[in-house]
Design an enzyme around this catalytic site. Structure first.
Site, PDB file in Angstrom:
ATOM      1  N   ARG A 194      -5.587   3.353 -15.132  1.00 52.61           N
ATOM      2  CA  ARG A 194      -5.671   4.105 -13.867  1.00 52.61           C
ATOM      3  C   ARG A 194      -6.337   5.483 -14.021  1.00 52.61           C
ATOM      4  O   ARG A 194      -7.187   5.843 -13.210  1.00 52.61           O
ATOM      5  CB  ARG A 194      -4.288   4.232 -13.221  1.00 52.61           C
ATOM      6  CG  ARG A 194      -3.658   2.882 -12.859  1.00 52.61           C
ATOM      7  CD  ARG A 194      -2.371   3.056 -12.081  1.00 52.61           C
ATOM      8  NE  ARG A 194      -2.594   3.653 -10.803  1.00 52.61           N
ATOM      9  CZ  ARG A 194      -2.350   4.911 -10.490  1.00 52.61           C
ATOM     10  NH1 ARG A 194      -1.796   5.708 -11.379  1.00 52.61           N
ATOM     11  NH2 ARG A 194      -2.637   5.388  -9.307  1.00 52.61           N
ATOM     12  N   TYR A 221      -0.102  -1.754 -12.015  1.00 52.94           N
ATOM     13  CA  TYR A 221      -1.506  -1.717 -12.429  1.00 52.94           C
ATOM     14  C   TYR A 221      -1.648  -1.101 -13.819  1.00 52.94           C
ATOM     15  O   TYR A 221      -2.623  -0.426 -14.122  1.00 52.94           O
ATOM     16  CB  TYR A 221      -2.355  -0.984 -11.367  1.00 52.94           C
ATOM     17  CG  TYR A 221      -2.099  -1.549  -9.982  1.00 52.94           C
ATOM     18  CD1 TYR A 221      -2.607  -2.790  -9.627  1.00 52.94           C
ATOM     19  CD2 TYR A 221      -1.286  -0.883  -9.057  1.00 52.94           C
ATOM     20  CE1 TYR A 221      -2.329  -3.349  -8.389  1.00 52.94           C
ATOM     21  CE2 TYR A 221      -1.005  -1.432  -7.816  1.00 52.94           C
ATOM     22  CZ  TYR A 221      -1.525  -2.663  -7.485  1.00 52.94           C
ATOM     23  OH  TYR A 221      -1.247  -3.216  -6.266  1.00 52.94           O
ATOM     24  N   CYS A 252     -13.364   4.194 -27.330  1.00 50.71           N
ATOM     25  CA  CYS A 252     -14.668   4.834 -27.391  1.00 50.71           C
ATOM     26  C   CYS A 252     -15.276   5.009 -25.997  1.00 50.71           C
ATOM     27  O   CYS A 252     -16.278   4.397 -25.648  1.00 50.71           O
ATOM     28  CB  CYS A 252     -15.569   3.978 -28.276  1.00 50.71           C
ATOM     29  SG  CYS A 252     -17.106   4.760 -28.638  1.00 50.71           S
ATOM     30  N   GLU A 253     -14.582   5.778 -25.171  1.00 52.89           N
ATOM     31  CA  GLU A 253     -15.020   6.134 -23.811  1.00 52.89           C
ATOM     32  C   GLU A 253     -14.431   7.511 -23.544  1.00 52.89           C
ATOM     33  O   GLU A 253     -13.217   7.692 -23.731  1.00 52.89           O
ATOM     34  CB  GLU A 253     -14.434   5.184 -22.746  1.00 52.89           C
ATOM     35  CG  GLU A 253     -14.729   3.731 -22.892  1.00 52.89           C
ATOM     36  CD  GLU A 253     -16.099   3.332 -22.350  1.00 52.89           C
ATOM     37  OE1 GLU A 253     -16.613   4.021 -21.439  1.00 52.89           O
ATOM     38  OE2 GLU A 253     -16.647   2.355 -22.867  1.00 52.89           O
ATOM     39  N   PRO A 299       4.613  -5.184  -0.745  1.00 59.71           N
ATOM     40  CA  PRO A 299       4.566  -4.021  -1.633  1.00 59.71           C
ATOM     41  C   PRO A 299       4.360  -4.439  -3.087  1.00 59.71           C
ATOM     42  O   PRO A 299       4.897  -5.456  -3.533  1.00 59.71           O
ATOM     43  CB  PRO A 299       5.972  -3.421  -1.461  1.00 59.71           C
ATOM     44  CG  PRO A 299       6.824  -4.622  -1.201  1.00 59.71           C
ATOM     45  CD  PRO A 299       5.996  -5.553  -0.390  1.00 59.71           C
ATOM     46  N   GLY A 303       0.762  -1.239   0.000  1.00 58.95           N
ATOM     47  CA  GLY A 303       0.000   0.000   0.000  1.00 58.95           C
ATOM     48  C   GLY A 303       0.791   1.286   0.000  1.00 58.95           C
ATOM     49  O   GLY A 303       0.229   2.347  -0.274  1.00 58.95           O
ATOM     50  N   TYR A 325      -9.608   5.670 -11.789  1.00 61.41           N
ATOM     51  CA  TYR A 325      -9.512   6.409 -10.518  1.00 61.41           C
ATOM     52  C   TYR A 325      -9.245   7.899 -10.729  1.00 61.41           C
ATOM     53  O   TYR A 325      -8.901   8.588  -9.766  1.00 61.41           O
ATOM     54  CB  TYR A 325      -8.335   5.912  -9.658  1.00 61.41           C
ATOM     55  CG  TYR A 325      -8.049   4.449  -9.626  1.00 61.41           C
ATOM     56  CD1 TYR A 325      -9.030   3.543  -9.231  1.00 61.41           C
ATOM     57  CD2 TYR A 325      -6.786   3.953  -9.949  1.00 61.41           C
ATOM     58  CE1 TYR A 325      -8.750   2.186  -9.168  1.00 61.41           C
ATOM     59  CE2 TYR A 325      -6.499   2.603  -9.880  1.00 61.41           C
ATOM     60  CZ  TYR A 325      -7.485   1.724  -9.495  1.00 61.41           C
ATOM     61  OH  TYR A 325      -7.198   0.402  -9.421  1.00 61.41           O
ATOM     62  N   ARG A 329       3.107  -1.618  -5.907  1.00 59.36           N
ATOM     63  CA  ARG A 329       3.397  -0.367  -6.608  1.00 59.36           C
ATOM     64  C   ARG A 329       4.783   0.190  -6.273  1.00 59.36           C
ATOM     65  O   ARG A 329       5.502   0.671  -7.148  1.00 59.36           O
ATOM     66  CB  ARG A 329       2.325   0.643  -6.180  1.00 59.36           C
ATOM     67  CG  ARG A 329       2.330   1.947  -6.921  1.00 59.36           C
ATOM     68  CD  ARG A 329       1.365   2.925  -6.254  1.00 59.36           C
ATOM     69  NE  ARG A 329       0.046   2.369  -6.014  1.00 59.36           N
ATOM     70  CZ  ARG A 329      -0.960   2.380  -6.881  1.00 59.36           C
ATOM     71  NH1 ARG A 329      -0.800   2.942  -8.057  1.00 59.36           N
ATOM     72  NH2 ARG A 329      -2.145   1.853  -6.584  1.00 59.36           N
TER      73      ARG A 329
HETATM   74  C1  LIG Z   1      -3.534  -7.927   0.042  1.00 58.85           C
HETATM   75  C2  LIG Z   1      -2.743  -6.980  -0.774  1.00 58.85           C
HETATM   76  N1  LIG Z   1      -1.416  -6.911  -0.569  1.00 58.85           N
HETATM   77  C3  LIG Z   1      -0.629  -6.072  -1.285  1.00 58.85           C
HETATM   78  C4  LIG Z   1      -1.177  -5.244  -2.244  1.00 58.85           C
HETATM   79  C5  LIG Z   1      -0.263  -4.334  -3.002  1.00 58.85           C
HETATM   80  O1  LIG Z   1      -0.605  -3.025  -2.854  1.00 58.85           O
HETATM   81  P1  LIG Z   1       0.371  -1.890  -3.403  1.00 58.85           P
HETATM   82  O2  LIG Z   1       0.602  -2.168  -4.848  1.00 58.85           O
HETATM   83  O3  LIG Z   1      -0.365  -0.642  -3.170  1.00 58.85           O
HETATM   84  O4  LIG Z   1       1.625  -1.981  -2.600  1.00 58.85           O
HETATM   85  C6  LIG Z   1      -2.547  -5.277  -2.484  1.00 58.85           C
HETATM   86  C7  LIG Z   1      -3.165  -4.364  -3.469  1.00 58.85           C
HETATM   87  O5  LIG Z   1      -4.029  -3.607  -3.180  1.00 58.85           O
HETATM   88  C8  LIG Z   1      -3.353  -6.172  -1.738  1.00 58.85           C
HETATM   89  O6  LIG Z   1      -4.665  -6.257  -1.940  1.00 58.85           O
END
Ligand SMILES: Cc1ncc(COP(=O)(O)O)c(C=O)c1O
Length: 413
Positions: A313, A372, A343-344, A274, A239, A317, A276
């Protein structure tokens, strides 16, 4: 210098010119810097140096084999969110003991395969799922390592679509129920509770909610120890966000400094998931302008050949990505809306961005597309999946070719 930077006027990846890569492989295409991935992994791993920890890269962020292998080679473990990601991890060279398996709504087949593999842990999402895991384990005459995903009802301040730690979100079980569920596990012969799992959401850019979650699981572990349930580790999920717009966000070492004082007194090992943070900044989506036309706002639309099918993305979002001309010309700056061909109306990458006058045929790089991006790619409107190039030690290697129409139609009868 490593990653994406300008060599003279032209944008390069680890020293290799993006225009040369685009000329050889066509557009749109993803270009990855292997060294950026390694650098991000090491920064996190070293930040936790001296404390028992294991980094389980969240495959969902980007599970292209070449990317996953870069992480496998430097010692990462993985977090898989489906049996597909588990099988992919095994093919990439990970051992079952390197894999934690998260995911809302695991099917009976997924549970059975995960049980058979003896993963490091199944991160269970509910009491019902634990019962199904227990039955599957007993049927195989085995015991399965599990962690319960706790929903802490903590607001991580991120976009609602990627918030997972509030009671209204579908993930995990409320803390109030978690204690009883752990106590019940003692009498479930197929289960071995080894961890507590929490994950608040994605693209979190303040440390306070992550600290709160860490405190909560450490407290829960202590309570469980008092009633005879001894766990090995806490899994703090992933996260931690990256800076898409250049603003300051907490880095890996600030994150470690924030959570280690909370973890240390417990002596419990920590698992980090992790996604992202490791791959987000390591990729540019390289596209070409196919049309330019006036927009009523006094700006111009620059229509590129990449779209929400390569990077959803912004459409999903409203996410911001930096966009740069690969080789800007020496001309007056003008305002543009950079849009894709799908087409959006949500298929747009940036509004009112200023560039030195653009022309049809120019290459445009959308930065920080590693997480992502390709992983959420689609054939909507039937573009083929874009190729992926991994630049490593000055060499650009095609690691996924462009999908052909035959590939795309192979499953259809
Ligand atoms: C359970 C879990 N772990 C890890 C992640 C990886 O999140 P991030 O890419 O934000 O580090 C996610 C994605 O939301 C997730 O659902």
């Amino acid at each position: 210098m490593l990653g994406f930077f300008r060599d003279g006027t032209t944008l390069v990846c680890d020293g290799v010119r993006l225009d040369a890569i685009a000329r050889e492989h066509g557009t749109p295409l993803y270009v990855y810097s292997a060294e950026s991935i390694r650098r991000a992994y090491r920064a996190l791993d070293e930040a936790f140096n001296g404390y028992p920890h294991r980094v389980h890269y969240a495959l969902k962020a980007n599970s292209s084999l070449a990317v996953v292998r870069v992480l496998a080679d430097i010692g990462s473990a993985v977090d898989a969110n489906s049996i597909g990601e588990i099988e992919l991890a095994l093919r990439a060279g990970f051992q079952p003991s390197d894999i934690v398996f998260t995911g809302v709504g695991k099917t009976p087949d997924e549970i059975d395969r995960a049980v058979a593999l003896q993963l490091k842990a199944i991160n269970a999402e509910s009491a019902g799922e634990l019962e199904r895991i227990d039955r599957a384990a007993q049927a195989r005459g085995t015991r399965v390592r599990v962690a319960l995903r706790v929903n802490p009802d903590i607001n991580s301040g991120t976009h609602p679509h990627i918030s997972t730690g509030l009671h209204v979100n579908k993930f995990g079980v409320p803390l109030e129920q978690a204690r009883a569920i752990y106590r019940r596990m003692v009498s479930q012969p197929g289960l071995q509770p080894v961890g507590i799992h929490v994950h608040l959401g994605s693209q979190i850019v303040t440390l306070d909610p992550l600290q709160k979650a860490a405190s909560m699981v450490v407290r829960l572990a202590a309570e469980l120890r008092e009633v005879g349930v001894q766990i090995e580790y806490v899994d703090l999920g992933g996260g931690l966000g990256i800076s898409y717009d250049g603003s300051r966000v907490p880095d890996a070492s600030q994150y470690a400094s924030a959570v280690l004082p909370i973890l240390r007194p417990s002596g419990l090992a920590v698992v980090l998931e992790p996604g992202r943070l490791l791959v987000g900044a390591a990729c540019a989506l390289v596209t070409r302008i196919v049309d330019i036309k006036d927009s009523p706002g006094g700006r111009q639309f620059a229509v590129i050949d990449g779209s929400m099918t390569e990077l959803i993305r912004p459409a999903l979002y409203g996410a911001f990505h930096r966009i740069e001309a690969v080789t800007p010309r020496d001309a007056r700056e003008l305002p543009y809306d950079i849009v894709g061909p799908v087409c959006e109306s949500s298929d747009a990458f940036g509004q009112d961005r200023r560039f030195a006058a653009l022309e049809v045929g120019d290459l445009m790089a959308i930065l920080d597309a590693g997480a992502y991006g390709s992983a959420m790619g689609s054939n909507y409107n039937r573009p083929p999946f874009a190729p992926e190039i991994l630049v490593d030690r000055g060499r650009a290697r095609l690691v996924r070719r462009r999908q052909t129409l035959d590939d795309m139609l192979a499953l259809e009868q």
